[in-house]
Design an enzyme around this catalytic site. Structure first.
Site, PDB file in Angstrom:
ATOM      1  N   HIS A 220      54.850  37.752  40.718  1.00  0.00           N
ATOM      2  CA  HIS A 220      55.512  36.677  39.988  1.00  0.00           C
ATOM      3  C   HIS A 220      54.582  35.475  39.850  1.00  0.00           C
ATOM      4  O   HIS A 220      55.024  34.385  39.486  1.00  0.00           O
ATOM      5  CB  HIS A 220      56.796  36.235  40.697  1.00  0.00           C
ATOM      6  CG  HIS A 220      57.715  37.354  41.015  1.00  0.00           C
ATOM      7  ND1 HIS A 220      57.932  37.793  42.304  1.00  0.00           N
ATOM      8  CD2 HIS A 220      58.457  38.143  40.208  1.00  0.00           C
ATOM      9  CE1 HIS A 220      58.783  38.804  42.281  1.00  0.00           C
ATOM     10  NE2 HIS A 220      59.112  39.035  41.023  1.00  0.00           N
ATOM     11  N   ASP A 397      62.687  23.194  41.396  1.00  0.00           N
ATOM     12  CA  ASP A 397      62.675  23.303  39.940  1.00  0.00           C
ATOM     13  C   ASP A 397      63.768  22.506  39.235  1.00  0.00           C
ATOM     14  O   ASP A 397      63.917  22.587  38.019  1.00  0.00           O
ATOM     15  CB  ASP A 397      62.764  24.766  39.505  1.00  0.00           C
ATOM     16  CG  ASP A 397      63.927  25.493  40.156  1.00  0.00           C
ATOM     17  OD1 ASP A 397      64.794  24.811  40.743  1.00  0.00           O
ATOM     18  OD2 ASP A 397      63.958  26.731  40.093  1.00  0.00           O
ATOM     19  N   GLY A 398      64.554  21.742  39.979  1.00  0.00           N
ATOM     20  CA  GLY A 398      65.511  20.826  39.372  1.00  0.00           C
ATOM     21  C   GLY A 398      66.757  21.454  38.789  1.00  0.00           C
ATOM     22  O   GLY A 398      67.463  20.812  38.013  1.00  0.00           O
ATOM     23  N   HIS A 400      69.441  22.738  40.579  1.00  0.00           N
ATOM     24  CA  HIS A 400      70.565  22.891  41.512  1.00  0.00           C
ATOM     25  C   HIS A 400      71.876  22.417  40.911  1.00  0.00           C
ATOM     26  O   HIS A 400      72.928  23.018  41.151  1.00  0.00           O
ATOM     27  CB  HIS A 400      70.285  22.152  42.822  1.00  0.00           C
ATOM     28  CG  HIS A 400      71.334  22.406  43.870  1.00  0.00           C
ATOM     29  ND1 HIS A 400      71.536  23.641  44.450  1.00  0.00           N
ATOM     30  CD2 HIS A 400      72.273  21.581  44.419  1.00  0.00           C
ATOM     31  CE1 HIS A 400      72.529  23.570  45.313  1.00  0.00           C
ATOM     32  NE2 HIS A 400      73.000  22.333  45.316  1.00  0.00           N
ATOM     33  N   GLY A 484      70.480  33.687  54.439  1.00  0.00           N
ATOM     34  CA  GLY A 484      69.462  32.704  54.091  1.00  0.00           C
ATOM     35  C   GLY A 484      68.361  32.548  55.103  1.00  0.00           C
ATOM     36  O   GLY A 484      67.343  31.915  54.820  1.00  0.00           O
ATOM     37  N   ASP A 554      68.590  16.853  51.191  1.00  0.00           N
ATOM     38  CA  ASP A 554      68.560  18.201  50.630  1.00  0.00           C
ATOM     39  C   ASP A 554      69.692  18.374  49.619  1.00  0.00           C
ATOM     40  O   ASP A 554      70.857  18.086  49.930  1.00  0.00           O
ATOM     41  CB  ASP A 554      68.722  19.239  51.745  1.00  0.00           C
ATOM     42  CG  ASP A 554      68.762  20.639  51.190  1.00  0.00           C
ATOM     43  OD1 ASP A 554      67.720  21.114  50.704  1.00  0.00           O
ATOM     44  OD2 ASP A 554      69.845  21.252  51.224  1.00  0.00           O
TER      45      ASP A 554
END
Length: 593
Positions: A220, A397-398, A400, A484, A554
């Site tokens: 990737h 990457d903005g 969320h 996670g 976060d």
């Protein structure tokens, strides 16, 4: 770049439709999924093997499905894991009653979504669905941390061995053992010469300096371990093989080799490379029993190639020589291509949730409470969408904010069609959230909601007792941590989830009812989310960017705390949980952004 497509959004599904149309003698679509199945699946009494991951790597994954190979492949969008809902539907569709083994590369999104789907298959259908991760890329972690390595072209050998064992009738324990054994004997290393582009984009995901190559570049575009001047084929063969030979098992003198093109390096070039590799292997006293040269795990149009060695024994040689017929791989076979009649696919579960809306009047008190809380969370997430995106953009990457709104909107829609109890509503909402949101957030929220729903399944219609709900929340926290691989202090949503669960449990132990305990828990989660600004990220994308997120809370913790407050404000004092003690009230407009 990609030249032949309609839209980037439709590319995956249109490619799968075209693949099935071209190779309908081998494969078919599983209705209402992003998955395909072999014409021989399901086979009653036989273990089913499912492979999967992001699209863009053809023939992995969809091209390795067919008689003698995998029974199904679940395909996410380009370089993106498929959702747990898609995996779960596929498990149900191809399960033959003997269990399911799922095989895929060791990537966080895949691990979470396939893990959540396996949990759901066990909890809801009693299906024994297990996972084997492929971890063959020697560049991604040192030998002492083998379990952290990512999976690349070694996928092919592990898929092949496991599928062959399943097709010959081995039980689930044995198929799983063989898959792990093959993975343990697989080592791969790749090199990249230039980046790849996605459909609809003109710029590559990454670039490599002209005249250079990057050793260990991921499929990737993950960073490699060394940038070197571009070399001749003979020099490249020696560089790759020497590093693979460094992890040669003691006494191993027989191997299969796979020379894999990543998209732009053509077959003739790969044959030149294999020529050099074969000579080097002969000098090293290695017998290459049956090579495979071609494209097996690509990366759209990436310029690069990889070498995989699987150190074989008699067992693996037999399994890797069996007949197989799939769109992306065919070996002389004895298997029939025409199968009539086709085996009946198992229900994916979609058919069971076709109601347009579960009437409000038919819901129990707990069902109404769950629906009310989810709707309140959806409203709050829409209010915070830009804010959450900005927080996420600091070190990731903005996306969320859009991920959360996409997930919760789907969850609310699913909740409207589920009932009558909170258990049904939350389980449906969780899988819909994971399906729509995708990524790590989708899997984690899906795991939390579905775990609570499954844990309170036997609660009466007016809802679980406070202690039972506390236990369900603790189970949800453990499910999130397991998927996670995060702990409190890693600067993730767990840093808000853990105090929420602990405060709720403590309040219940002190005699508080659900509404008051939840109000206290929401306050604890808000304080904890704010405190993440003082932490350094240890998991996820933010962890790879060092201290860039220091001083910023976060986004996952912030969204979870905001969701908890919104649910608390919606439920407190309205009597939907059967309580008369409402506790202190909070206005949603006062919740912290």
């Amino acid at each position: 770049m990609t030249y032949v497509y309609n839209t980037g959004r439709a590319f995956k599904d249109e490619a799968l439709d075209g693949l099935v149309t071209a190779y309908h003698r081998f494969i078919r679509r599983i209705p209402r999924t992003s998955a395909i199945a072999s014409v021989t699946a399901p086979t009653r009494g036989r273990v089913a093997t499912i492979v999967g991951g992001g699209s863009g790597h053809y023939p992995t994954f969809a091209g390795l499905v067919g008689p003698g190979l995998a029974d199904a492949a679940v395909c996410g969008d380009i370089f993106t894991s498929p959702s747990a809902e898609q995996v779960y539907r596929t498990i149900r569709a191809v399960d033959g009653g003997a269990g399911v083994l799922m095989l895929f590369g060791n990537y966080a999104g895949d691990v979470m979504h396939f893990g959540l789907a396996a949990d759901q298959a066990a909890a809801r259908d009693g299906i024994d669905a297990r996972i084997t991760l492929v971890t063959d890329d020697i560049a991604s972690a040192p030998p002492e941390r083998l379990h952290e390595r990512r999976g690349i072209a070694g996928d092919f050998f592990v898929f092949r061995a496991a599928a062959a064992a399943a097709h010959r009738g081995d039980g689930l324990d044995e198929v799983e053992r063989i898959a792990r054994h093959c993975n343990d004997r697989c080592r791969s290393l790749g090199v990249g010469f230039d980046g790849c582009t996605l459909p609809g984009r003109s710029e590559p995901l990454f670039t490599v300096e002209p005249g250079s190559m990057v050793l260990g570049l991921g499929i990737h575009g993950e960073p490699g371990i060394l940038e070197l001047p571009r070399s001749s084929a003979d020099e490249l063969a020696e560089l790759l093989l020497d590093r693979l030979m460094a992890e040669r098992p003691a006494g191993a003198d027989r191997a299969r080799i796979l020379v894999n093109g990543l998209g732009r390096v053509k077959y003739e070039e790969l044959f030149v490379l294999y020529r050099a590799l074969a000579r080097l292997a002969d000098r090293a006293g290695i017998t290459l029993t049956e090579p495979d040269v071609g494209e097996f795990v690509t990366s759209m149009d990436m310029a690069g190639c990889s070498i995989t060695l699987v150190w074989t024994d008699d067992e693996l040689e037999e399994l890797l020589s069996t007949p197989a017929n799939a769109p992306g791989y065919q070996r002389p076979r004895q298997l029939p291509l025409d199968v009539a009649p086709l085996a009946q696919l198992g229900s994916t579960g979609v058919e069971e949730h076709r109601v347009e809306r579960w009437p409000e009047s038919s819901l129990t008190a707990s069902g109404r409470a769950a629906r009310t809380g989810l709707a309140a969370v959806a409203r709050r997430m829409r209010e915070l969408e830009e804010h959450l995106g900005a927080l996420d953009a600091v070190a990731a990457d903005g996306d969320h904010g859009t991920t959360m709104t996409r997930g919760i909107d789907a969850a609310v829609d699913a909740a409207d069609r589920a009932g009558p109890d909170a258990s049904d509503v939350l389980a449906a909402a969780g899988m819909a959230f994971a399906d729509a949101a995708g990524g790590a957030s989708g899997a984690l929220w899906g795991a939390g909601l579905t775990t609570v729903g499954n844990a309170i399944r036997d609660a009466p219609g007016d809802g679980p007792e406070p202690a039972s709900l506390a236990a369900a929340l603790e189970a949800a926290e453990q499910a999130v941590i397991r998927l996670g691989q995060s702990q409190p202090g890693d600067k993730t949503l767990v840093d808000a989830l853990h105090p929420l669960v602990e405060t709720f449990r403590s309040a219940v132990a002190d005699g508080a009812g659900i509404a008051r305990a939840w109000e206290r828990a929401a306050s604890a989660a808000e304080l904890a989310a704010e405190a993440t600004a003082d932490m350094t990220a240890l998991r996820g994308r933010a962890a790879r960017l060092g201290d860039r997120s220091d001083g910023t809370p976060d986004p996952g913790a912030v969204s979870l705390a905001a969701a908890a407050r919104a649910a608390s404000a919606a439920l407190t004092g309205v009597g939907v949980l059967g309580e008369t003690d409402s506790g202190s009230k909070h206005d949603t407009t006062g919740a912290k952004a």
